[in-house]
Scaffold this active site. Structure first.
Site, PDB file in Angstrom:
ATOM      1  N   ARG A  46      36.020  61.805  34.011  1.00 35.93           N
ATOM      2  CA  ARG A  46      36.213  61.453  35.391  1.00 35.93           C
ATOM      3  C   ARG A  46      37.110  62.617  36.152  1.00 35.93           C
ATOM      4  O   ARG A  46      36.963  62.682  37.506  1.00 35.93           O
ATOM      5  CB  ARG A  46      36.880  60.003  35.265  1.00 35.93           C
ATOM      6  CG  ARG A  46      35.956  58.902  34.981  1.00 35.93           C
ATOM      7  CD  ARG A  46      36.359  57.442  35.169  1.00 35.93           C
ATOM      8  NE  ARG A  46      35.482  56.675  35.049  1.00 35.93           N
ATOM      9  CZ  ARG A  46      35.960  55.376  34.747  1.00 35.93           C
ATOM     10  NH1 ARG A  46      37.336  54.922  35.298  1.00 35.93           N
ATOM     11  NH2 ARG A  46      35.152  54.233  34.283  1.00 35.93           N
ATOM     12  N   ASP A 148      45.026  45.330  45.382  1.00 35.05           N
ATOM     13  CA  ASP A 148      44.538  46.366  44.288  1.00 35.05           C
ATOM     14  C   ASP A 148      45.310  47.711  44.324  1.00 35.05           C
ATOM     15  O   ASP A 148      45.967  47.824  45.212  1.00 35.05           O
ATOM     16  CB  ASP A 148      43.160  46.707  44.352  1.00 35.05           C
ATOM     17  CG  ASP A 148      42.801  46.962  42.800  1.00 35.05           C
ATOM     18  OD1 ASP A 148      41.885  46.140  42.188  1.00 35.05           O
ATOM     19  OD2 ASP A 148      43.013  48.195  42.342  1.00 35.05           O
TER      20      ASP A 148
HETATM   21  C1  LIG Z   1      38.295  45.119  36.023  1.00 33.54           C
HETATM   22  S1  LIG Z   1      38.819  44.992  37.540  1.00 33.54           S
HETATM   23  C2  LIG Z   1      39.061  43.183  37.775  1.00 33.54           C
HETATM   24  C3  LIG Z   1      38.613  42.640  39.100  1.00 33.54           C
HETATM   25  C4  LIG Z   1      38.644  41.157  39.340  1.00 33.54           C
HETATM   26  N1  LIG Z   1      39.809  40.494  39.292  1.00 33.54           N
HETATM   27  C5  LIG Z   1      37.769  40.390  38.192  1.00 33.54           C
HETATM   28  O1  LIG Z   1      38.294  39.655  37.331  1.00 33.54           O
HETATM   29  O2  LIG Z   1      36.573  40.509  38.180  1.00 33.54           O
HETATM   30  C6  LIG Z   1      40.513  45.459  37.339  1.00 33.54           C
HETATM   31  C7  LIG Z   1      41.331  45.909  38.681  1.00 33.54           C
HETATM   32  O3  LIG Z   1      42.633  46.045  38.343  1.00 33.54           O
HETATM   33  C8  LIG Z   1      43.256  47.175  39.006  1.00 33.54           C
HETATM   34  N2  LIG Z   1      44.679  47.732  38.672  1.00 33.54           N
HETATM   35  C9  LIG Z   1      44.912  48.231  37.444  1.00 33.54           C
HETATM   36  N3  LIG Z   1      46.140  48.624  37.328  1.00 33.54           N
HETATM   37  C10 LIG Z   1      46.687  47.764  38.301  1.00 33.54           C
HETATM   38  C11 LIG Z   1      47.924  47.819  38.700  1.00 33.54           C
HETATM   39  N4  LIG Z   1      49.063  48.209  38.283  1.00 33.54           N
HETATM   40  N5  LIG Z   1      48.161  47.168  40.009  1.00 33.54           N
HETATM   41  C12 LIG Z   1      47.050  46.703  40.707  1.00 33.54           C
HETATM   42  N6  LIG Z   1      45.905  46.514  40.376  1.00 33.54           N
HETATM   43  C13 LIG Z   1      45.860  47.379  39.171  1.00 33.54           C
HETATM   44  C14 LIG Z   1      42.217  48.094  39.177  1.00 33.54           C
HETATM   45  O4  LIG Z   1      42.130  49.098  40.154  1.00 33.54           O
HETATM   46  C15 LIG Z   1      40.826  47.233  39.155  1.00 33.54           C
HETATM   47  O5  LIG Z   1      40.266  47.298  40.367  1.00 33.54           O
END
Ligand SMILES: C[S@@+](CC[C@H](N)C(=O)[O-])C[C@H]1O[C@@H](n2cnc3c(N)ncnc32)[C@H](O)[C@@H]1O
Length: 277
Positions: A46, A148
């Site tokens: 990436r 996010d």
């Molecule tokens: C796998 S997705 C989950 C999306 C949704 N909640 C679902 O269950 O389908 C995880 C998300 O967490 C976000 N994320 C990771 N670390 C984070 C942080 N420290 N603060 C806020 N968001 C975060 C990522 O950018 C990503 O979009």
């Protein structure tokens, strides 16, 4: 060959173990995300295009650039590239069923029903919640905050414009009521109705930092993000969120996640569903 491997091969850069450790540390400090050694290929693939973009020679040079403060916006680009954003509409349907049949009928009438989708990725989660609230609450007031850490996914979320394949889990009556089918050049896509889009406040929030004041919520969705955190980070994140949940309000986490050893205050009401006393 995977895309990551192809990119790596094309770029010809090699990520040394010592450099991987530096990126691991950086992502942990910034986002609370723990990258396991198995993620080395992902980091390599990436970030390769950023090395190329800046005409650098190595991952070490890119790490220097990230931490030097010379290109402050590059940190956000790296976070956007290193987060995993997989999501889909009505993921883990039991949560939506619980919201509809148990939480909403017991709500206190009068004030707006408030939901926070705290790791909303590209918007499928908050829009699923919005469809359900619009359908169940009709004229009663409600609002959603969706946040996010990644600005790239937030932009997609705000647009509310998706490929038709993404409709797979959206109930037919919601599709008819809240999704507009693209025509002409937009064929093969759909758009979330503006009435729903305008009710969601999309904003960048890093759960690994002190949270902004967003008021109290009836329900907080914190799904499929804690899998990237170690226990200590989970503890801190849930502790910060506690203040944002109304007494009697609910916290929903992913079905593969657990609050064991993370929080003792919340009561389990169903698998992956917790209530603040
Ligand atoms: C796998 S997705 C989950 C999306 C949704 N909640 C679902 O269950 O389908 C995880 C998300 O967490 C976000 N994320 C990771 N670390 C984070 C942080 N420290 N603060 C806020 N968001 C975060 C990522 O950018 C990503 O979009």
């Amino acid at each position: 060959m995977t895309t990551a491997a192809a990119e790596r091969q094309e770029a010809g850069y090699r990520l040394l173990d010592s450099e991987f450790t530096q990126f691991q540390g950086l992502l942990y400090r910034l986002a609370g995300i723990s990258l396991s050694p198995a993620k080395k290929a992902l980091v390599c693939g990436r970030l390769a295009k950023r090395i190329k973009h800046h005409r650098l020679n190595s991952y070490g040079d890119y790490f220097q650039l990230l931490t030097s403060g010379r290109e402050p916006q590059e940190l956000q680009i790296a976070i956007d590239l290193l987060t995993t954003n997989e999501t889909y509409f009505f993921r883990e349907p039991k949560h939506f069923e619980f919201l509809r049949s148990r939480i909403l009928p017991a709500r206190r009438p009068g004030s707006a029903f408030r939901v926070w989708s705290a790791a909303c990725s590209s918007g499928e989660e908050p829009y699923s919640i919005a469809m359900l609230l619009a359908d169940s609450l009709r004229e009663a007031p409600w609002e959603i905050v969706a946040s996010d850490i990644s600005t790239r996914v937030l932009e997609r979320a705000r647009n509310g414009h998706y490929a038709m394949e993404r409709t797979e889990h959206i109930p037919q009556d919601y599709l008819r009521a809240y999704c507009l089918k693209g025509v002409g050049r937009q064929e093969g896509t759909f758009m979330i109705d503006k009435r729903l889009r305008s009710k969601i406040d999309f904003r960048q929030v890093n759960l690994n930092e002190q949270l902004p004041r967003l008021g109290e919520f009836d329900v907080v969705f914190l799904r499929n993000v804690m899998i990237y955190f170690d226990v200590e980070t989970k503890r801190k994140v849930v502790q910060r969120l506690m203040a944002a949940i109304k007494p009697g309000g609910h916290l929903l986490i992913g079905h593969s996640e657990s609050l064991n050893g993370v929080n003792e205050e919340l009561q389990v009401v169903a698998p992956s569903i917790y209530r603040k006393p």
